[in-house]
Design a protein around this motif. Sequence first.
Motif, PDB file in Angstrom:
ATOM      1  N   TYR A  68       0.843  -1.192   0.000  1.00  0.00           N
ATOM      2  CA  TYR A  68       0.000   0.000   0.000  1.00  0.00           C
ATOM      3  C   TYR A  68       0.878   1.242   0.000  1.00  0.00           C
ATOM      4  N   ARG A  69       0.493   2.205  -0.847  1.00  0.00           N
ATOM      5  CA  ARG A  69       1.279   3.440  -0.955  1.00  0.00           C
ATOM      6  C   ARG A  69       0.508   4.592  -0.345  1.00  0.00           C
ATOM      7  N   LEU A  70       1.175   5.337   0.531  1.00  0.00           N
ATOM      8  CA  LEU A  70       0.607   6.527   1.155  1.00  0.00           C
ATOM      9  C   LEU A  70       1.410   7.732   0.698  1.00  0.00           C
ATOM     10  N   GLN A  71       0.749   8.672   0.013  1.00  0.00           N
ATOM     11  CA  GLN A  71       1.400   9.866  -0.512  1.00  0.00           C
ATOM     12  C   GLN A  71       0.851  11.107   0.175  1.00  0.00           C
ATOM     13  N   GLY A  72       1.759  11.992   0.560  1.00  0.00           N
ATOM     14  CA  GLY A  72       1.383  13.276   1.125  1.00  0.00           C
ATOM     15  C   GLY A  72       2.390  14.307   0.679  1.00  0.00           C
ATOM     16  N   GLY A  73       1.913  15.407   0.103  1.00  0.00           N
ATOM     17  CA  GLY A  73       2.862  16.374  -0.469  1.00  0.00           C
ATOM     18  C   GLY A  73       3.587  15.728  -1.637  1.00  0.00           C
ATOM     19  N   THR A  74       4.918  15.784  -1.619  1.00  0.00           N
ATOM     20  CA  THR A  74       5.711  15.123  -2.662  1.00  0.00           C
ATOM     21  C   THR A  74       6.373  13.854  -2.126  1.00  0.00           C
ATOM     22  N   GLU A  75       6.033  13.479  -0.894  1.00  0.00           N
ATOM     23  CA  GLU A  75       6.626  12.291  -0.288  1.00  0.00           C
ATOM     24  C   GLU A  75       5.694  11.095  -0.432  1.00  0.00           C
ATOM     25  N   SER A  76       6.308   9.916  -0.579  1.00  0.00           N
ATOM     26  CA  SER A  76       5.545   8.692  -0.749  1.00  0.00           C
ATOM     27  C   SER A  76       6.202   7.569   0.039  1.00  0.00           C
ATOM     28  N   ARG A  77       5.386   6.788   0.729  1.00  0.00           N
ATOM     29  CA  ARG A  77       5.898   5.632   1.472  1.00  0.00           C
ATOM     30  C   ARG A  77       5.058   4.414   1.132  1.00  0.00           C
ATOM     31  N   THR A  78       5.715   3.260   1.072  1.00  0.00           N
ATOM     32  CA  THR A  78       5.024   2.004   0.789  1.00  0.00           C
ATOM     33  C   THR A  78       5.048   1.117   2.024  1.00  0.00           C
ATOM     34  N   PHE A  79       3.907   0.524   2.304  1.00  0.00           N
ATOM     35  CA  PHE A  79       3.760  -0.353   3.473  1.00  0.00           C
ATOM     36  C   PHE A  79       3.329  -1.737   3.001  1.00  0.00           C
ATOM     37  N   LYS A  80       3.781  -2.748   3.715  1.00  0.00           N
ATOM     38  CA  LYS A  80       3.444  -4.115   3.337  1.00  0.00           C
ATOM     39  C   LYS A  80       1.987  -4.448   3.615  1.00  0.00           C
ATOM     40  N   SER A  81       1.424  -3.812   4.622  1.00  0.00           N
ATOM     41  CA  SER A  81       0.061  -4.131   5.016  1.00  0.00           C
ATOM     42  C   SER A  81      -0.794  -2.881   5.122  1.00  0.00           C
ATOM     43  N   PHE A  82      -2.105  -3.066   5.015  1.00  0.00           N
ATOM     44  CA  PHE A  82      -3.026  -1.958   5.222  1.00  0.00           C
ATOM     45  C   PHE A  82      -2.917  -1.435   6.644  1.00  0.00           C
ATOM     46  N   ASP A  83      -2.785  -2.353   7.601  1.00  0.00           N
ATOM     47  CA  ASP A  83      -2.684  -1.943   9.004  1.00  0.00           C
ATOM     48  C   ASP A  83      -1.504  -1.009   9.218  1.00  0.00           C
ATOM     49  N   GLY A  84      -0.372  -1.316   8.578  1.00  0.00           N
ATOM     50  CA  GLY A  84       0.808  -0.468   8.719  1.00  0.00           C
ATOM     51  C   GLY A  84       0.594   0.901   8.103  1.00  0.00           C
ATOM     52  N   ALA A  85      -0.045   0.934   6.922  1.00  0.00           N
ATOM     53  CA  ALA A  85      -0.298   2.209   6.254  1.00  0.00           C
ATOM     54  C   ALA A  85      -1.264   3.063   7.068  1.00  0.00           C
ATOM     55  N   TYR A  86      -2.315   2.437   7.575  1.00  0.00           N
ATOM     56  CA  TYR A  86      -3.301   3.211   8.332  1.00  0.00           C
ATOM     57  C   TYR A  86      -2.727   3.696   9.658  1.00  0.00           C
ATOM     58  N   ALA A  87      -1.914   2.872  10.296  1.00  0.00           N
ATOM     59  CA  ALA A  87      -1.305   3.276  11.570  1.00  0.00           C
ATOM     60  C   ALA A  87      -0.419   4.497  11.373  1.00  0.00           C
ATOM     61  N   HIS A  88       0.335   4.522  10.258  1.00  0.00           N
ATOM     62  CA  HIS A  88       1.185   5.691   9.980  1.00  0.00           C
ATOM     63  C   HIS A  88       0.320   6.917   9.725  1.00  0.00           C
ATOM     64  N   PHE A  89      -0.738   6.757   8.939  1.00  0.00           N
ATOM     65  CA  PHE A  89      -1.644   7.884   8.682  1.00  0.00           C
ATOM     66  C   PHE A  89      -2.239   8.407   9.986  1.00  0.00           C
TER      67      PHE A  89
END
Length: 240
Positions: A68-89
């Motif tokens: 899963y990719r989470l983008q904000g501004g010009t930065e982008s991070r990829t997470f292996k799981s939805f849980d990891g992406a949502y926790a970062h958000f």
Amino acid sequence: MVYGNNKLGKYRALLKRRELAVHLPPTKRAEKANVRSMLAAYGEVYLKPNLGTGGFGIYKLSRAARGYRLQGGTESRTFKSFDGAYAHFARVARKKTYLVQKGIPLLRYQDRPFDLRIMVQRSPSRKWEVTGMMGRLARPHKVVTNYHNGGRPMPVNDLVAPYIPRAKQGPYMGRLKALALRTSGHLSGIFPRFRAYGLDIGMDKGMKPWIIEVNTKPDKYIFKALADKRMFRKIMRYAR
């Protein structure tokens, strides 16, 4: 029902009119279950503050080849799981109220997404009138088109030329203006104190217009950035 003057309140108010509801991207509170289900349904979603302007604090969450990719501004991070992406958000969002909105695959110009800002104001005779329409081209690698977030103001005709023949641009823009007037007329019955609305309209590949957001205190000065100042002068005249 009382509607708050925030993104969710205006969304719920517009849902009450069927002819407007069909142009609204599905939007909910960004609770984990809602984000998960909408991401599964649409492949990409936008996470945006319920209060706020200028495109600040907006994130795009999408499914990627390796997670899963989470983008904000010009930065982008990829997470292996939805849980990891949502926790970062959730950490970066802190305790702000956020919404999750279906991601619309916007039309692109020079491989960058764009949308339109349509300004609707009360005329001197108290009638709603479209006084300005401009395109907003996203800055490279950004997920929002807002002028105060690096978006480039452009004439609408230049942006839609690859998609609409010149002879058909007038009638199409007429339909967009009619949609903006219906939206403003409906909202004015709920928020009567506002004399102007700024609609952010995105178009998908089928040329369907989507009401991404409606601003009750739209920035008049973004129209000054266009080379042709006629719209800006009219907007300022009506604002007085």
